[in-house]
Design an enzyme around this catalytic site. Structure first.
Site, mmCIF file in Angstrom:
data_model
loop_
_atom_site.group_PDB
_atom_site.id
_atom_site.type_symbol
_atom_site.label_atom_id
_atom_site.label_comp_id
_atom_site.label_asym_id
_atom_site.label_seq_id
_atom_site.Cartn_x
_atom_site.Cartn_y
_atom_site.Cartn_z
ATOM 1 N N HIS A 1 14.377 14.300 -35.193
ATOM 2 C CA HIS A 1 14.817 12.914 -35.007
ATOM 3 C C HIS A 1 15.162 12.672 -33.527
ATOM 4 O O HIS A 1 14.645 11.747 -32.901
ATOM 5 C CB HIS A 1 16.036 12.642 -35.897
ATOM 6 C CG HIS A 1 16.588 11.256 -35.766
ATOM 7 N ND1 HIS A 1 16.306 10.269 -36.671
ATOM 8 C CD2 HIS A 1 17.391 10.684 -34.835
ATOM 9 C CE1 HIS A 1 16.910 9.139 -36.305
ATOM 10 N NE2 HIS A 1 17.580 9.376 -35.180
ATOM 11 N N GLU A 2 16.004 13.511 -32.983
ATOM 12 C CA GLU A 2 16.413 13.329 -31.585
ATOM 13 C C GLU A 2 15.228 13.535 -30.651
ATOM 14 O O GLU A 2 15.134 12.901 -29.598
ATOM 15 C CB GLU A 2 17.581 14.261 -31.230
ATOM 16 C CG GLU A 2 18.855 14.053 -32.070
ATOM 17 C CD GLU A 2 19.324 12.603 -32.173
ATOM 18 O OE1 GLU A 2 19.073 11.817 -31.224
ATOM 19 O OE2 GLU A 2 19.922 12.228 -33.197
ATOM 20 N N HIS B 1 13.475 10.293 -30.201
ATOM 21 C CA HIS B 1 14.155 9.478 -29.182
ATOM 22 C C HIS B 1 13.810 10.015 -27.791
ATOM 23 O O HIS B 1 13.564 9.255 -26.859
ATOM 24 C CB HIS B 1 15.681 9.559 -29.370
ATOM 25 C CG HIS B 1 16.203 8.748 -30.531
ATOM 26 N ND1 HIS B 1 15.967 7.405 -30.665
ATOM 27 C CD2 HIS B 1 16.983 9.097 -31.598
ATOM 28 C CE1 HIS B 1 16.581 6.952 -31.764
ATOM 29 N NE2 HIS B 1 17.192 7.963 -32.350
ATOM 30 N N GLU C 1 14.663 3.651 -32.702
ATOM 31 C CA GLU C 1 14.799 4.345 -33.986
ATOM 32 C C GLU C 1 13.435 4.536 -34.656
ATOM 33 O O GLU C 1 13.241 5.493 -35.410
ATOM 34 C CB GLU C 1 15.770 3.557 -34.880
ATOM 35 C CG GLU C 1 16.313 4.313 -36.077
ATOM 36 C CD GLU C 1 17.250 5.461 -35.729
ATOM 37 O OE1 GLU C 1 17.602 5.662 -34.550
ATOM 38 O OE2 GLU C 1 17.628 6.211 -36.667
HETATM 39 ZN ZN ZN Z 1 18.417 7.749 -34.106
#
Ligand code: ZN
Length: 514
Positions: free
Chosen positions: A276-277, A280, A308
């Site tokens: 997830h990170e 980003h 996101e």
């Molecule tokens: Zn996030």
């Protein structure tokens, strides 16, 4: 265009303006670095001094962004027809700088200070109220924060054709309107609720016991690093550390910091956080941060929803897919010293696609997560409108959980007291979580139409074509377009929740034998 060419062809007022904004954003990046350090390596006793450092940098950055000279230069640029020519980068940049300037100058300093002080007190009260599951102890503080937040929204101004809530939403998802979001959310909410009820009633839950096997943290970290490198995260321009709450900080050109968290008995959760990170981080690494737009809005991200969408894409659309695990399961086994050698691909993929209605948003799975978010969106919008009073919040919350997720909320700790957001006035933020999933699904369908052998590539551990697509269609544009425009340009379609529903049906039903 090189910096020298810039200096020769662009007018002096534009060069001076972007120079001032660049300086302010450089100072802001120093603040980000201090913030990253506070969450990772700072010794606990450093807290009070760090607070002073952070406050000073925040004040100076604000002063630089709102300096009268910035206002003068903005007006000069806006009346320069060459700079403002439709479709040019300078016009997009000036519009974004105007938006930032107006936002920063519209809030009176006294209100900013009161929001910060009351928010910090309310957050403390919330912490204690949550521990005791005592909503009545938090209600007065929440009422006060809502009043201040409404005042803030009034200062920022209701966007044309919008409502008070939109002024708050606009900070996180510029140009979005609650009414438009509702049009996308409501049908999705109802379809998801039926979908989840069907799976719960008729599906066979997948086996998940093996995801709780003890895997030493060092092994998990090595595996996570290997996955990040394969996804395309540039370790010469970034790093991965640990923190209590995982985050990504795009500090400056060439410096993107990710954090994750590990539990010995939950490698899947750690991998999901890391991926997830990483999503980003890949976005941050792909923004045009060096070159002519360095430090200006054009080098920044569009919105939280688009940010996101990037994290969710790598975490869910890639990280829970069969092709990904065809490659990653042998790699995990290698790093985990064979701890998963009795687990076949089918079993692994099913375990990554669970669907269990639950009480806590941050622990929820991919399909149920959006319902948690949509419940909060509806409630916070009603609170700002004044349709819902603070004292009625727990009842309204519990009713929504019963109706949409089919779960009984046993106490407010596991109900409306679970999230920190409202305690410090973070209202208008929640919908960006689901917008991210909706954007990601729509992008994913287009990507798979254009990269027809993406599954085969992922199964070989090749993610370069996917990353190039994102660089080309999303990352390199920075803040040039609005989130909606960007998504439409990339996919050729207006925003719709249909791709997300199709994705969930395809992924989750087979995991439950349906
Ligand atoms: Zn996030």
């Amino acid at each position: 265009m090189t910096a020298t060419a810039d200096a020769n062809t662009l007018p002096a007022h534009y060069i001076e303006l972007t120079g001032l904004i660049r300086e302010a954003s450089t100072l802001g990046s120093v603040g980000s670095l201090l913030g990253w350090d506070q969450e990772t390596y700072m010794p606990p006793a450093g807290g009070p001094a760090r607070g002073e450092q952070a406050a000073l940098i925040a004040r100076l950055t604000h002063e630089m962004h709102t300096a009268p000279r910035v206002g003068e230069l903005l007006s000069a640029c806006e009346s320069d027809a060459d700079l403002m020519q439709e479709g040019t980068e300078s016009a997009a940049n000036i519009r974004a700088m105007r938006r930032d300037y107006d936002k920063a100058t519209r809030l009176p300093g006294s209100l900013v200070a009161e929001l910060a002080r009351t928010g910090s007190e309310a957050q403390d009260i919330w912490k204690h109220a949550r521990a005791k599951s005592d909503f009545s102890a938090f209600a007065p503080a929440l009422t006060k924060m809502l009043d201040l937040t409404r005042r803030k929204a009034e200062c920022l101004g209701i966007p044309e054709g919008g409502e008070l809530y939109d002024a708050l939403l606009d900070e996180y998802e510029p140009d979005a309107r609650a009414a438009q979001i509702e049009q996308v959310f409501l049908p999705l909410r109802d379809r998801l609720s039926v979908f989840i009820a069907d799976i719960t009633a008729n599906g066979t839950p997948p086996r998940v016991d093996f995801t709780r096997r003890a895997i030493p943290v060092g092994r998990q970290h090595a595996f996570g690093q290997a996955v990040l490198a394969a996804l395309g995260f540039d370790f010469s321009a970034g790093r991965l550390d640990t923190s209590t709450h995982p985050f990504c900080s795009g500090i400056s050109a060439g410096d993107t910091r990710l954090t994750t968290r590990y539990a010995e008995d939950n490698f899947a959760d750690a991998l999901s956080s890391t991926m997830h990170e990483c999503g980003h981080g890949l976005y941050e690494q792909g923004l045009p941060k060096s070159g002519p737009h360095a430090g200006t809005p054009l080098a920044g991200s569009v919105s939280l929803g688009i940010h996101e969408s990037q994290s969710r894409m790598w975490e869910n659309f890639v990280g829970r897919s069969r092709p990904f695990w065809a490659w990653a399961l042998p790699l995990a086994n290698q790093h985990f010293d064979g701890a998963l050698s009795d687990i076949d691909l089918d079993t692994m993929v099913r375990a990554m696609n669970t669907c269990t209605p639950s009480l806590i948003r941050v622990e929820s799975d991919e399909p149920t997560y959006n319902l948690h978010v949509m419940i909060r969106f509806g409630l916070e919008r009603s609170l700002i409108k004044g349709d819902l009073s603070v004292k009625d919040l727990p009842g309204a919350w519990n009713e929504q959980y019963r109706k949409l997720l089919g779960v009984e909320v046993p106490d407010d700790r596991r109900g409306c007291l679970q999230d920190v957001h409202w305690s410090f006035g973070l209202i208008g933020y929640f919908p960006t979580y689901s917008l991210g999933n909706i954007y990601a699904a729509q992008l994913w369908e287009t990507i798979n139409e254009q990269i027809t052998d993406l599954d085969a590539q992922m199964a070989r551990g090749e993610f370069g074509a996917l990353l190039s697509w994102l660089r080309e269609n999303i990352h390199r544009h920075g803040r040039r377009y609005s989130a909606q425009e960007l998504c439409e340009r990339a996919t050729g379609k207006p925003l719709s929740a249909d791709p997300l529903m199709r994705h969930l049906e395809r992924r989750v039903k087979p995991a439950y034998g349906l």
